[in-house]
Design an enzyme around this catalytic site. Structure first.
Site, PDB file in Angstrom:
ATOM      1  N   HIS A 129      19.622 -10.264 -32.076  1.00 62.20           N
ATOM      2  CA  HIS A 129      19.504  -8.811 -32.013  1.00 62.20           C
ATOM      3  C   HIS A 129      20.702  -8.096 -32.627  1.00 62.20           C
ATOM      4  CE1 HIS A 129      21.879  -9.387 -28.218  1.00 62.20           C
ATOM      5  NE2 HIS A 129      22.370  -8.222 -28.571  1.00 62.20           N
ATOM      6  N   ASP A 159      17.053 -15.533 -29.067  1.00 64.39           N
ATOM      7  CA  ASP A 159      18.098 -14.567 -29.433  1.00 64.39           C
ATOM      8  C   ASP A 159      19.323 -15.243 -30.032  1.00 64.39           C
ATOM      9  OD1 ASP A 159      18.915 -11.946 -29.766  1.00 64.39           O
ATOM     10  OD2 ASP A 159      19.975 -11.868 -27.851  1.00 64.39           O
ATOM     11  N   SER A 233      27.852  -8.709 -27.310  1.00 63.19           N
ATOM     12  CA  SER A 233      26.730  -9.565 -27.690  1.00 63.19           C
ATOM     13  C   SER A 233      27.119 -10.486 -28.838  1.00 63.19           C
ATOM     14  CB  SER A 233      25.530  -8.714 -28.106  1.00 63.19           C
ATOM     15  OG  SER A 233      24.994  -8.025 -27.009  1.00 63.19           O
TER      16      SER A 233
END
Length: 478
Positions: A129, A159, A233
């Site tokens: 992402h 992911d 992230s």
């Protein structure tokens, strides 16, 4: 075509996605108020400031600094750019076609983190992402260098994404065996939260094997109370040896990810991230998944009594597909799968999640209950053919895939159209890439395997109910 109902909003917001870069204004624009200076005091009246001892009972004070000196050069900041055209008419396609000159190109920028895992080849792991849809990605190293990154491959359902940067004086982080991680182990999160620069937070492992986050793909998360905020992230979760145990992925806050950290952070285990990386390298940037070849349902209290189970748990087999890996292994309708490779299976969702995390060449040992008696079966996985021609000539030119697991967790069933060849029979009937097929006149189905099985007896008239963007309707395939 009628409007498609908007998906229900997730009750828990995961901090997925590099966040849009914005200026940190609040709290910075208002100057601090200086307090009045205290009256001068005589030197004799000033108390001596106590200094921290350098040792306690002859032992030096513990510090994470030596470990972090080795770790931080391997953690990078990821800056992605995506060019989009914005029209003053919004999403209205008619006016956008009529007045294309009024559309303007904008650049969306986002920030995230990444981890160098192979210094010789320049490989960097991050989250899917973080770089999804990006036209340009650059990586800033801890020493200040900024390098252009090339996309190698990614897997939306776990992911995980892999990039490559020039292998110039890089330092890789060693990978730990994340299967050995225990609840209570100390961990440190390193990343670039909110774009303020490389930051370190610490905590413990709160849980392992978490797989119940809403709206997310296949899951086997490490849960930690180390602060993970937007921009973290793709960063590193490390143990006290300075080894990578996980890729930071999400924070959990019922009021939204930007509301702050409340001690619920999640990371992808290093073993899983490494497995996905090897598959991306071996399969030209994609992950090929397999299936055992069964349909299952949850075990209810009533069903548990009928099957001679001590408790209502497991995945009860309701259908075994012919010529599947399950059929070859001897699985039967009525069997209940209680564990796979030693991992507990509580329901159909956990069984599906387990399958989705396995490599295509995996061998599975299943703990099964049949007629009230325990049984062990060994099976592999088989890959489902995805081309429309093999199903029905009316679908020639189309390729299909499983729905993204994030949509399944929001209650969707069906298959995804991944591509439609120009001028093909499927294209002439109006099928388009990214269409979602919810139903078909061929029969009932919930996923790609049952979609294929529904064509065992091709229907005289093939009608597909599809979702395209925000609308849904029916297509007659000719």
């Amino acid at each position: 075509m009628r409007p498609l109902p908007t998906l229900l909003a997730l009750t828990a917001a995961a901090a997925f996605g590099g966040f849009a870069a914005t200026a940190l204004r609040d709290g910075l624009e208002t100057p601090a108020q200086a307090a009045p200076a205290p009256a001068p005091a005589s030197i004799a009246s000033v108390p001596a400031m106590a200094a921290l001892p350098t040792a306690v009972d002859g032992q030096p004070l513990p510090s994470l600094a030596p470990m972090l000196q080795k770790v931080t050069p391997s953690v990078v900041s990821v800056h992605s750019k995506q060019r989009v055209r914005v029209s003053p008419f919004g999403n209205d396609p008619m006016f956008r076609r009529m007045f294309p000159e009024l559309s303007q190109e904008r650049v969306r920028e986002s920030l995230g983190s990444g981890v160098i895992v192979d210094a010789q080849r320049g490989y960097v792991l991050t989250n899917h992402h973080v770089i999804e849809g990006a036209d340009d990605v650059s990586v800033t190293l801890a020493d200040g260098r900024t390098l252009k990154a090339d996309f190698v491959g990614s897997d939306a359902d776990t992911d995980v994404a892999l990039m490559k940067i020039p292998a110039q004086s890089l330092q890789a982080m060693p990978l730990a065996d994340s299967n050995a991680l225990r609840v209570g182990d100390f961990v440190v999160a390193v990343g670039n939260p909110f774009g303020v620069g490389q930051t370190v937070t610490s905590g413990i492992v709160s849980a392992v094997g978490r797989s119940n986050l809403p709206g997310v793909g296949f899951q086997n998360f490490i849960q930690t109370d180390a602060s993970i905020n937007p921009g973290n992230s793709g960063g590193a979760l490390v143990n006290l040896k300075g080894e990578l145990v996980g890729i930071n992925t999400a924070s959990f806050n019922p009021q939204g990810s930007m509301a702050g950290n409340i001690g619920l952070g999640f990371a992808i285990p290093a073993n899983l991230a490494n497995s996905i990386m090897q598959q991306l390298l071996a399969n030209n940037g994609v992950v090929r998944r397999g299936i055992v070849g069964v349909e299952t349902q949850d075990v209810t209290d009533r069903l548990a009594q009928g099957l001679g189970l001590d408790e209502a748990r497991g995945a009860a087999v309701t259908r075994v597909y012919p010529n599947s890996a399950a059929a070859k292994a001897g699985l039967q309708v009525g069997d209940v799968i209680l564990a796979a490779n030693g991992q507990r299976i509580d329901d159909s969702e956990s069984w599906r999640n387990f399958q989705g995390l396995q490599a295509l060449n995996s061998q599975l040992t299943l703990d099964v209950r049949r007629d009230g008696k325990p049984l062990k079966l060994t099976t592999g996985l088989s890959e489902t053919r995805r081309d429309g021609q093999s199903l029905d000539a009316r679908l020639a030119g189309a390729n299909f895939a499983e729905l993204p697991e994030s949509l399944r967790r929001q209650g969707w069933n069906g298959v995804l159209v991944t591509e439609v060849a120009k001028g093909s029979r499927a294209a002439q009937s109006g099928l388009r890439a990214n269409d979602v097929i919810l139903q078909a006149s061929s029969g009932q189905f919930t996923d790609l395997t049952s979609f294929r099985a529904s064509f065992d007896r091709p229907p005289e008239q093939l009608v597909l109910q599809i979702v395209r963007g925000r609308t849904q309707g029916q297509l007659l395939m000719r």
